[in-house]
Design a protein around this motif. Structure first.
Motif, PDB file in Angstrom:
ATOM      1  N   SER A 183     -21.315  67.419   5.819  1.00 42.77           N
ATOM      2  CA  SER A 183     -19.964  67.814   6.233  1.00 42.77           C
ATOM      3  C   SER A 183     -19.590  67.025   7.477  1.00 42.77           C
ATOM      4  N   GLY A 184     -18.287  66.963   7.742  1.00 42.45           N
ATOM      5  CA  GLY A 184     -17.805  66.246   8.914  1.00 42.45           C
ATOM      6  C   GLY A 184     -16.327  65.977   8.793  1.00 42.45           C
ATOM      7  N   PRO A 200      -5.822  55.092  19.377  1.00 36.93           N
ATOM      8  CA  PRO A 200      -7.112  55.762  19.235  1.00 36.93           C
ATOM      9  C   PRO A 200      -7.192  56.504  17.900  1.00 36.93           C
ATOM     10  N   LEU A 201      -8.404  56.866  17.528  1.00 33.16           N
ATOM     11  CA  LEU A 201      -8.620  57.631  16.307  1.00 33.16           C
ATOM     12  C   LEU A 201      -8.055  59.048  16.428  1.00 33.16           C
ATOM     13  N   ARG A 202      -7.646  59.598  15.288  1.00 29.85           N
ATOM     14  CA  ARG A 202      -7.218  60.991  15.193  1.00 29.85           C
ATOM     15  C   ARG A 202      -7.863  61.604  13.957  1.00 29.85           C
ATOM     16  N   PRO A 203      -8.348  62.852  14.045  1.00 29.32           N
ATOM     17  CA  PRO A 203      -8.899  63.496  12.850  1.00 29.32           C
ATOM     18  C   PRO A 203      -7.834  63.588  11.757  1.00 29.32           C
ATOM     19  N   MET A 204      -8.180  63.105  10.557  1.00 25.28           N
ATOM     20  CA  MET A 204      -7.224  63.110   9.450  1.00 25.28           C
ATOM     21  C   MET A 204      -7.536  64.195   8.430  1.00 25.28           C
ATOM     22  N   VAL A 205      -8.802  64.275   7.970  1.00 21.25           N
ATOM     23  CA  VAL A 205      -9.214  65.288   7.007  1.00 21.25           C
ATOM     24  C   VAL A 205     -10.642  65.708   7.305  1.00 21.25           C
ATOM     25  N   SER A 206     -10.995  66.909   6.902  1.00 19.57           N
ATOM     26  CA  SER A 206     -12.390  67.332   6.895  1.00 19.57           C
ATOM     27  C   SER A 206     -13.052  66.788   5.632  1.00 19.57           C
ATOM     28  N   VAL A 207     -14.368  66.696   5.653  1.00 21.08           N
ATOM     29  CA  VAL A 207     -15.122  66.200   4.503  1.00 21.08           C
ATOM     30  C   VAL A 207     -16.317  67.126   4.283  1.00 21.08           C
ATOM     31  N   ILE A 208     -16.545  67.492   3.034  1.00 17.91           N
ATOM     32  CA  ILE A 208     -17.735  68.268   2.677  1.00 17.91           C
ATOM     33  C   ILE A 208     -18.198  67.812   1.311  1.00 17.91           C
ATOM     34  N   ARG A 230     -35.153  51.006  -7.407  1.00 18.05           N
ATOM     35  CA  ARG A 230     -33.788  51.308  -7.837  1.00 18.05           C
ATOM     36  C   ARG A 230     -33.433  52.722  -7.365  1.00 18.05           C
ATOM     37  N   TYR A 231     -32.315  52.814  -6.649  1.00 14.48           N
ATOM     38  CA  TYR A 231     -31.838  54.081  -6.101  1.00 14.48           C
ATOM     39  C   TYR A 231     -30.554  54.456  -6.834  1.00 14.48           C
ATOM     40  N   ALA A 232     -30.558  55.579  -7.530  1.00 17.33           N
ATOM     41  CA  ALA A 232     -29.400  56.025  -8.311  1.00 17.33           C
ATOM     42  C   ALA A 232     -28.862  57.320  -7.701  1.00 17.33           C
ATOM     43  N   LEU A 233     -27.599  57.283  -7.300  1.00 20.05           N
ATOM     44  CA  LEU A 233     -26.968  58.378  -6.565  1.00 20.05           C
ATOM     45  C   LEU A 233     -25.707  58.841  -7.280  1.00 20.05           C
ATOM     46  N   THR A 234     -25.470  60.148  -7.260  1.00 15.00           N
ATOM     47  CA  THR A 234     -24.178  60.709  -7.614  1.00 15.00           C
ATOM     48  C   THR A 234     -23.818  61.725  -6.544  1.00 15.00           C
ATOM     49  N   GLU A 235     -22.590  61.651  -6.023  1.00 12.48           N
ATOM     50  CA  GLU A 235     -22.166  62.624  -5.023  1.00 12.48           C
ATOM     51  C   GLU A 235     -20.798  63.181  -5.371  1.00 12.48           C
ATOM     52  N   ALA A 236     -20.620  64.440  -5.025  1.00 13.27           N
ATOM     53  CA  ALA A 236     -19.343  65.130  -5.219  1.00 13.27           C
ATOM     54  C   ALA A 236     -18.856  65.574  -3.852  1.00 13.27           C
ATOM     55  N   GLY A 237     -17.608  65.224  -3.524  1.00 10.73           N
ATOM     56  CA  GLY A 237     -17.103  65.532  -2.192  1.00 10.73           C
ATOM     57  C   GLY A 237     -15.642  65.917  -2.195  1.00 10.73           C
ATOM     58  N   TYR A 238     -15.250  66.575  -1.094  1.00  7.22           N
ATOM     59  CA  TYR A 238     -13.910  67.147  -0.990  1.00  7.22           C
ATOM     60  C   TYR A 238     -13.346  66.905   0.408  1.00  7.22           C
ATOM     61  N   LEU A 249     -20.198  62.068   9.514  1.00  4.99           N
ATOM     62  CA  LEU A 249     -20.792  63.165   8.758  1.00  4.99           C
ATOM     63  C   LEU A 249     -22.168  63.519   9.304  1.00  4.99           C
ATOM     64  N   ASN A 250     -22.511  64.800   9.192  1.00  2.00           N
ATOM     65  CA  ASN A 250     -23.862  65.281   9.456  1.00  2.00           C
ATOM     66  C   ASN A 250     -24.434  65.769   8.133  1.00  2.00           C
ATOM     67  N   ALA A 251     -25.672  65.387   7.821  1.00  4.34           N
ATOM     68  CA  ALA A 251     -26.235  65.738   6.522  1.00  4.34           C
ATOM     69  C   ALA A 251     -27.641  66.292   6.675  1.00  4.34           C
ATOM     70  N   LEU A 252     -27.980  67.179   5.754  1.00  2.00           N
ATOM     71  CA  LEU A 252     -29.308  67.790   5.711  1.00  2.00           C
ATOM     72  C   LEU A 252     -29.913  67.557   4.337  1.00  2.00           C
ATOM     73  N   LYS A 253     -31.143  67.085   4.323  1.00  2.00           N
ATOM     74  CA  LYS A 253     -31.881  66.936   3.071  1.00  2.00           C
ATOM     75  C   LYS A 253     -32.343  68.320   2.622  1.00  2.00           C
ATOM     76  N   CYS A 254     -32.071  68.643   1.373  1.00  6.22           N
ATOM     77  CA  CYS A 254     -32.332  69.990   0.872  1.00  6.22           C
ATOM     78  C   CYS A 254     -33.505  69.972  -0.111  1.00  6.22           C
ATOM     79  N   PRO A 255     -34.335  71.015  -0.107  1.00  5.50           N
ATOM     80  CA  PRO A 255     -35.452  71.061  -1.056  1.00  5.50           C
ATOM     81  C   PRO A 255     -35.017  71.250  -2.498  1.00  5.50           C
TER      82      PRO A 255
END
Length: 262
Positions: A53-54, A64-72, A88-96, A232-238
């Motif tokens: 999230s971030g 200067p920069l201004r916050p435009m949208v939140s991200v999760i 080979r690294y295969a990634l899929t991400e879903a974000g809003y 963004l700040n991210a946490l690796k989840c089990p």
């Protein structure tokens, strides 16, 4: 032959120093790429989950920069060891994207903070496949780059401070077009040296992610000069169940196949 008290003390100190020396670099038996994949990924055959999230911030040239949208969002990935030593690294991400003050996901038009005009953020389900090389390069997983695409990627060497370790994956991309678009991705991963040395199916880690990119078409910025930056700040989840429940519920509603085989 008997030893003097001083010689016995020196021998004891030398013996005590041996375990300390072995502990000084518990990662000595691992290559930098092995260290990186332990932090960023999971062993081949297992899925890695990240939750993040971030905010996305934006600026016109000279302002200067201004916050435009939140991200999760959340991502799932796997790695495959290739015969040539690459991974080979295969990634899929879903974000809003959402309201930068409340974090509420935007499901319709919202005001562009730079222009006051409406914009409709485009949420994403984004796949990516790249290669990590033993010499710490990041390459697109394709035989040849599309014409006009400028792509450079690298993994930074391990940076150890006391009991923590950092490694970064950095992508510097220029996309053809009029005007050309840039996409700079700086993902900084951090973990415990002891956890990385231990290895196993899950190595806890965090990520700080920053981008410096061109405006997106949905921002309705026209030909205005400027840039956007994601933080963004991210946490690796089990596992998938460790992704925050409201986010899981939304992803399942939009993309029920996302956690397949989790």
């Amino acid at each position: 032959m008997s030893l003097t008290r001083r010689e016995l003390a020196a021998a004891a100190l030398a013996a005590a120093a041996l375990p300390s020396a072995s502990r000084a670099n518990p990662l000595a038996s691992l290559t930098p790429l092995e260290i990186f994949t332990r932090i960023r990924c999971s062993p081949p055959g297992r899925t890695t989950w990240w939750s993040y999230s971030g905010h996305m911030l934006a600026r016109r040239d000279g302002d200067p920069l201004r916050p435009m949208v939140s991200v999760i969002g959340a991502s799932r990935s796997t790695i495959t060891m290739l015969p040539d030593g690459n991974i080979r690294y295969a990634l899929t991400e879903a974000g809003y994207y959402g309201d930068p003050r409340t974090g509420e996901i935007a499901d319709g038009p919202m005001a562009n903070v730079l222009t006051g005009e409406p914009m409709s953020p485009e949420h994403y389900l984004s796949p990516q496949t790249i290669l990590f090389t033993p010499d710490l390069k990041v390459l697109p997983d394709m035989a040849a780059l599309p014409k006009g695409l400028d792509y450079t990627g690298r993994i930074t060497p391990p940076d150890i401070k006391h009991s923590r370790i950092w490694m970064a994956e950095e992508l510097f991309i220029k996309l053809p077009g009029t005007p050309a678009r840039v996409a700079n991705s700086l993902a900084n991963f951090e973990a415990s040296v002891a956890d990385v040395a231990r290895g196993g199916d899950f190595v806890p880690a965090t990520m700080q992610y920053t981008t410096l990119n061109s405006f997106r078409p949905w921002m309705n910025m026209g030909t205005a000069g400027g840039s956007i930056m994601m933080r963004l700040n991210a946490l690796k989840c089990p596992g998938w169940d460790s992704v925050p429940e409201p986010l899981r519920r939304r992803i399942l509603a939009d993309h029920p196949e996302f956690p397949a085989n989790a």
